[in-house]
Enzyme design. Structure first.
Site, PDB file in Angstrom:
ATOM      1  N   ARG A  28       0.929  -1.218  -0.066  1.00  0.00           N
ATOM      2  CA  ARG A  28      -0.020   0.094  -0.129  1.00  0.00           C
ATOM      3  C   ARG A  28       0.886   1.317   0.011  1.00  0.00           C
ATOM      4  NH1 ARG A  28      -2.223  -3.126   3.932  1.00  0.00           N
ATOM      5  NH2 ARG A  28      -4.405  -4.120   3.140  1.00  0.00           N
ATOM      6  N   LYS A  54       1.846  11.863 -10.069  1.00  0.00           N
ATOM      7  CA  LYS A  54       0.785  10.970 -11.073  1.00  0.00           C
ATOM      8  C   LYS A  54       1.813   9.500 -11.285  1.00  0.00           C
ATOM      9  CE  LYS A  54      -2.293  13.979 -13.126  1.00  0.00           C
ATOM     10  NZ  LYS A  54      -2.745  14.418 -14.752  1.00  0.00           N
ATOM     11  N   GLU A  62       6.584  20.509 -23.420  1.00  0.00           N
ATOM     12  CA  GLU A  62       6.024  20.735 -22.377  1.00  0.00           C
ATOM     13  C   GLU A  62       6.597  21.762 -21.515  1.00  0.00           C
ATOM     14  OE1 GLU A  62       3.414  18.932 -21.228  1.00  0.00           O
ATOM     15  OE2 GLU A  62       3.773  16.827 -22.346  1.00  0.00           O
ATOM     16  N   LYS A 118       5.653  23.772 -12.354  1.00  0.00           N
ATOM     17  CA  LYS A 118       4.935  22.644 -12.004  1.00  0.00           C
ATOM     18  C   LYS A 118       4.670  22.566 -10.505  1.00  0.00           C
ATOM     19  CE  LYS A 118       3.361  18.011 -12.872  1.00  0.00           C
ATOM     20  NZ  LYS A 118       3.389  17.180 -13.692  1.00  0.00           N
ATOM     21  N   GLU A 176      -5.908  17.284  -8.941  1.00  0.00           N
ATOM     22  CA  GLU A 176      -6.245  17.782 -10.197  1.00  0.00           C
ATOM     23  C   GLU A 176      -7.738  18.085 -10.255  1.00  0.00           C
ATOM     24  OE1 GLU A 176      -4.414  15.979 -13.875  1.00  0.00           O
ATOM     25  OE2 GLU A 176      -6.398  16.623 -14.840  1.00  0.00           O
ATOM     26  N   ARG A 208      -4.617  22.376 -11.727  1.00  0.00           N
ATOM     27  CA  ARG A 208      -4.053  21.509 -12.223  1.00  0.00           C
ATOM     28  C   ARG A 208      -4.351  21.234 -13.682  1.00  0.00           C
ATOM     29  NH1 ARG A 208      -0.843  16.656  -9.078  1.00  0.00           N
ATOM     30  NH2 ARG A 208       0.152  15.723 -11.115  1.00  0.00           N
ATOM     31  N   ASN A 265      -3.333  20.517 -18.800  1.00  0.00           N
ATOM     32  CA  ASN A 265      -3.630  19.759 -20.175  1.00  0.00           C
ATOM     33  C   ASN A 265      -3.571  20.685 -21.249  1.00  0.00           C
ATOM     34  OD1 ASN A 265      -3.766  17.392 -18.671  1.00  0.00           O
ATOM     35  ND2 ASN A 265      -6.048  18.025 -17.952  1.00  0.00           N
ATOM     36  N   HIS A 292      -3.321  19.248 -24.929  1.00  0.00           N
ATOM     37  CA  HIS A 292      -3.450  17.674 -24.707  1.00  0.00           C
ATOM     38  C   HIS A 292      -4.688  17.152 -25.212  1.00  0.00           C
ATOM     39  CE1 HIS A 292       0.315  18.370 -22.194  1.00  0.00           C
ATOM     40  NE2 HIS A 292       0.183  17.250 -22.211  1.00  0.00           N
ATOM     41  N   HIS A 294      -3.869  14.277 -27.722  1.00  0.00           N
ATOM     42  CA  HIS A 294      -4.092  12.849 -27.286  1.00  0.00           C
ATOM     43  C   HIS A 294      -4.857  12.281 -28.308  1.00  0.00           C
ATOM     44  CE1 HIS A 294      -3.824  13.480 -22.677  1.00  0.00           C
ATOM     45  NE2 HIS A 294      -2.556  12.869 -23.255  1.00  0.00           N
ATOM     46  N   HIS A 326       4.660  12.197 -27.621  1.00  0.00           N
ATOM     47  CA  HIS A 326       3.828  12.775 -26.638  1.00  0.00           C
ATOM     48  C   HIS A 326       3.852  14.402 -27.099  1.00  0.00           C
ATOM     49  CE1 HIS A 326       0.920  13.948 -23.554  1.00  0.00           C
ATOM     50  NE2 HIS A 326       1.973  14.450 -23.026  1.00  0.00           N
TER      51      HIS A 326
END
Ligand code: NAD
Ligand code: ZN
Length: 381
Positions: A132, A154, A196, A238, A248, A252, A256, A259, A263, A276
């Protein structure tokens, strides 16, 4: 000069520390040249438990030795995974868990991710899951991982049906960025990471954006001091965003920017044609174009963004044969889409982004069509 023969004093003198100020646990991001073998940093952040280093078959031959030389006297094992996004899978993840079980790692164990975003994401997810959650240290080695994925907690692996579908928030105990590792990064990967970086300037840091415009050549040449500043500004941005919105649920989302379109393009090209960052570069230009057409931002914003991205050798248009219908379909599937209208990140200006759900399907389609390579002449009059 070999960065790993620099003296400790030299390294510490030029090192920067950026703190990610989370409500529950703040953690430091160390940034400097040749930090991988700086044992004092590792000693400060590793617990007394066993340590597993996870890296891949490309990065390990280059940098594992520098890292392990800093761990002498500690009990550690190394787990090497295959290289590349196709291996960001449950199988690879399970392999890491298996090694942790095999070495009888306990709750006090440490796990170090040495590599790009793929190694960071999958190792982070293993760290989040094993017992955990065990202590995670990130040692990112690509520009993208240094300025983006290693900071913020993340972690994820892919499912056959979609990228990053299985994951968790698991913040690292520390991030150790050794900018010397960028010297071996392939040009295309380096440029993709810059997308980025441009994003941070575009969404919230106009001075940084202007600095990149003025220092494009030095950045392209990977001048050490220039890169250190570039990484520092990116991580600071960041870190601030993550501190404001760890999970998020609000600001946050600005990260994106570009993105949704990026994507969609990645999905449409089976994740094989574009990196990416390249897809995000094109996506940011579509978002800027949409912002401009909705009169949110001044005329010329798209052109300015496009010029900087082009300066970094990044693509800014969809390939001529791209199907806008297919992109639209992919957009609807994007997990950021909501029933009341596509939630997009748009620009009020360079350095000032907003969440906006007011664009009509037609406006979105038009902006995408204008971003097709074959329609470029008609839009750049
Ligand atoms: N967690 C997050 O917040 C977050 C954010 C953005 C992206 N990501 C994830 O990051 C991944 C992409 O990361 P990436 O762009 O770093 O790709 P990557 O990890 O695949 O690295 C790119 C390539 O460079 C190689 N490499 C790494 N370091 C090197 C070095 N110093 N010298 C030479 N080669 C080196 C890698 O082995 C690989 O072949 C994606 O899976 C994406 O989903 C996560
Ligand atoms: Zn991204």
């Amino acid at each position: 000069m070999n960065p790993y023969s620099l003296t400790r004093e030299d390294k510490i003198k030029t090192m920067n520390i950026i703190n990610v100020e989370l409500a529950s646990n703040a953690y430091p991001v160390y940034l400097g040249h040749g930090l991988l073998n700086e044992s004092s940093l590792w000693t400060r952040h590793l617990s007394q438990g066993k340590t597993l280093i996870v890296s891949n078959e490309v990065v390990a031959p280059l940098y594992l030795e520098a890292l392990t030389s800093a761990l002498s006297g500690r009990e550690f094992e190394v787990h090497i995974i295959p290289d590349g996004e196709p291996f960001k899978t449950t199988e690879t993840w399970y392999g890491i868990i298996d090694t942790l079980v095999g070495m009888q790692a306990r709750r006090d164990a440490n796990i170090i991710a040495l590599g790009g975003g793929v190694v960071g994401d999958i190792t982070g997810f293993a760290a989040a899951c094993y017992m955990r959650g065990i202590r995670l240290l990130q040692a990112p080695t690509t520009l993208l991982a240094q300025v983006d994925s290693s900071v913020g907690g993340k972690t994820a692996i892919n499912h056959q049906k979609g990228k990053n579908l299985v994951g968790a928030f698991h913040q690292p105990a520390a991030v150790i960025i050794d900018s010397a590792t960028l010297s071996t990064l392939e040009d295309r990967e380096f440029r993709a990471g810059l997308a980025e970086v441009v994003k941070y300037g575009a969404i919230r840091d106009p001075e940084f954006f202007s600095w990149m415009e003025k220092n494009t050549d030095a950045i392209n040449q990977r001048d050490i001091a220039t890169l250190d500043y570039l990484i520092h500004q990116s991580v600071s941005n960041k870190a601030e965003i993550v501190a404001l919105d760890e999970r998020e649920s609000g600001i946050r989302a600005l990260l994106n920017f570009g993105h949704s379109f990026g994507h969609a393009l990645e999905a449409e090209t089976a994740y094989s044609r574009f990196l990416h960052g390249e897809a995000v570069a094109i996506g940011m230009v579509v978002a800027a174009r949409l912002s401009e057409s909705r009169a949110l931002c001044p005329v010329g914003t798209t052109e300015r963004l496009s010029a900087l991205l082009t300066g970094f050798g990044l693509p800014i248009v969809f390939p001529a044969q791209t199907s806008i219908e297919a992109l639209s379909a992919a957009l609807d599937l994007d997990k950021k889409a909501i029933a009341s209208g596509l939630r997009l990140i748009l620009l009020n200006a360079i350095g000032d982004a907003v969440v906006n759900s007011e664009s009509t399907q037609q406006e979105i389609t038009t902006a995408m069509e204008q971003s097709l390579a074959r329609n470029q002449h008609s839009t750049q009059e």
